[in-house]
Design a protein around this motif. Structure first.
Motif, mmCIF file in Angstrom:
data_model
loop_
_atom_site.group_PDB
_atom_site.id
_atom_site.type_symbol
_atom_site.label_atom_id
_atom_site.label_comp_id
_atom_site.label_asym_id
_atom_site.label_seq_id
_atom_site.Cartn_x
_atom_site.Cartn_y
_atom_site.Cartn_z
ATOM 1 N N ASN A 156 -4.747 -0.461 1.193
ATOM 2 C CA ASN A 156 -5.115 -1.791 0.720
ATOM 3 C C ASN A 156 -5.499 -2.619 1.941
ATOM 4 O O ASN A 156 -4.884 -2.475 2.991
ATOM 5 C CB ASN A 156 -3.953 -2.492 0.020
ATOM 6 C CG ASN A 156 -3.657 -1.914 -1.327
ATOM 7 O OD1 ASN A 156 -2.921 -0.952 -1.418
ATOM 8 N ND2 ASN A 156 -4.232 -2.483 -2.354
ATOM 9 N N THR B 207 -6.629 -6.756 3.069
ATOM 10 C CA THR B 207 -6.750 -8.135 2.598
ATOM 11 C C THR B 207 -8.014 -8.839 3.073
ATOM 12 O O THR B 207 -8.366 -9.886 2.534
ATOM 13 C CB THR B 207 -5.530 -8.961 3.050
ATOM 14 O OG1 THR B 207 -5.464 -8.942 4.478
ATOM 15 C CG2 THR B 207 -4.240 -8.425 2.448
ATOM 16 N N TRP C 116 1.422 4.549 1.889
ATOM 17 C CA TRP C 116 0.703 3.361 1.429
ATOM 18 C C TRP C 116 0.474 2.509 2.666
ATOM 19 O O TRP C 116 1.425 1.978 3.247
ATOM 20 C CB TRP C 116 1.512 2.627 0.378
ATOM 21 C CG TRP C 116 0.903 1.342 -0.095
ATOM 22 C CD1 TRP C 116 -0.416 0.989 -0.097
ATOM 23 C CD2 TRP C 116 1.602 0.220 -0.653
ATOM 24 N NE1 TRP C 116 -0.587 -0.269 -0.626
ATOM 25 C CE2 TRP C 116 0.638 -0.760 -0.972
ATOM 26 C CE3 TRP C 116 2.932 -0.032 -0.915
ATOM 27 C CZ2 TRP C 116 0.980 -1.987 -1.529
ATOM 28 C CZ3 TRP C 116 3.276 -1.259 -1.481
ATOM 29 C CH2 TRP C 116 2.306 -2.218 -1.789
ATOM 30 N N PHE D 259 -9.436 -1.534 -1.784
ATOM 31 C CA PHE D 259 -8.456 -0.455 -1.710
ATOM 32 C C PHE D 259 -9.141 0.862 -2.023
ATOM 33 O O PHE D 259 -10.228 0.898 -2.596
ATOM 34 C CB PHE D 259 -7.292 -0.688 -2.685
ATOM 35 C CG PHE D 259 -7.715 -0.700 -4.121
ATOM 36 C CD1 PHE D 259 -7.689 0.465 -4.879
ATOM 37 C CD2 PHE D 259 -8.167 -1.864 -4.718
ATOM 38 C CE1 PHE D 259 -8.095 0.459 -6.209
ATOM 39 C CE2 PHE D 259 -8.568 -1.885 -6.044
ATOM 40 C CZ PHE D 259 -8.536 -0.718 -6.791
ATOM 41 N N VAL E 102 -0.894 -0.763 4.261
ATOM 42 C CA VAL E 102 -1.248 -2.140 3.930
ATOM 43 C C VAL E 102 -1.857 -2.765 5.185
ATOM 44 O O VAL E 102 -1.153 -2.995 6.177
ATOM 45 C CB VAL E 102 -0.010 -2.938 3.463
ATOM 46 C CG1 VAL E 102 -0.401 -4.378 3.161
ATOM 47 C CG2 VAL E 102 0.625 -2.281 2.254
ATOM 48 N N ASN F 295 -9.488 -7.634 -0.151
ATOM 49 C CA ASN F 295 -8.642 -7.120 -1.231
ATOM 50 C C ASN F 295 -9.136 -5.780 -1.767
ATOM 51 O O ASN F 295 -8.852 -5.419 -2.904
ATOM 52 C CB ASN F 295 -8.485 -8.148 -2.355
ATOM 53 C CG ASN F 295 -7.882 -9.427 -1.842
ATOM 54 O OD1 ASN F 295 -6.879 -9.395 -1.127
ATOM 55 N ND2 ASN F 295 -8.500 -10.552 -2.136
#
Length: 155
Positions: free
Chosen positions: A110, A112, A79, A139, A81, A137
């Motif tokens: 993901n 931001t 994952w 993904f 980020v 935001n």
């Protein structure tokens, strides 16, 4: 005259079982046949099931454009980020080397902030359906298929 035992095959079928419907079970603790509701069976099965998303978390906070982030080069699902310091014009995410990938391995990303032009580099594998940009935001999820050596976008 003794009656014949009821056989399951002789019962009428239920096309849409309801939570309170009963099913026969053999209770080894009591040494006999009993009944249990579908609700009780569901609770029993759910108590023995644990769901786990075994993705290793990786963080990156790119601050300049263009940026490159390499997903950890292993057979583990990951994952990623991304927390860029602001909108970035261009960036590349490099996936694990194809030699280290395993069937059904997943990479979840993901982000931001906005990345206007995104490249997902397959590192020896084909990448199908990867996004070419990310919204704030945003993904996506990729899954590896070992037969075709291809990362497919699945989410």
């Amino acid at each position: 005259m003794a009656s014949s035992p009821i056989r399951i095959i002789d019962l009428s079928s239920a096309d849409s079982p309801a939570a309170g419907d009963q099913v026969p079970i053999y209770s080894s603790a009591n040494g006999d046949a009993r009944r249990a509701s579908l609700t009780a069976l569901k609770a029993f099965f759910n108590a023995g099931v644990s769901a786990s998303d075994d993705k290793a978390t990786q963080y990156s906070a790119p601050s300049a454009s263009p940026f490159t982030v390499a997903v950890t080069d292993s057979s583990a699902s990951a994952w990623l980020v991304l927390t860029p310091t602001g909108t970035l014009a261009a960036g590349t995410i490099t996936l694990p080397a194809v030699a280290n990938c395993v069937d059904r391995q997943e990479i979840l990303v993901n982000c931001t902030q906005v990345v206007t032009a995104l490249t997902v580099a397959g590192n020896g594998a084909t990448v199908t359906g990867a996004p070419t940009a990310l919204a704030a935001n945003g993904f996506f999820l990729l899954r590896f298929d070992a037969v075709t050596d291809t990362w497919y976008r699945v989410g």
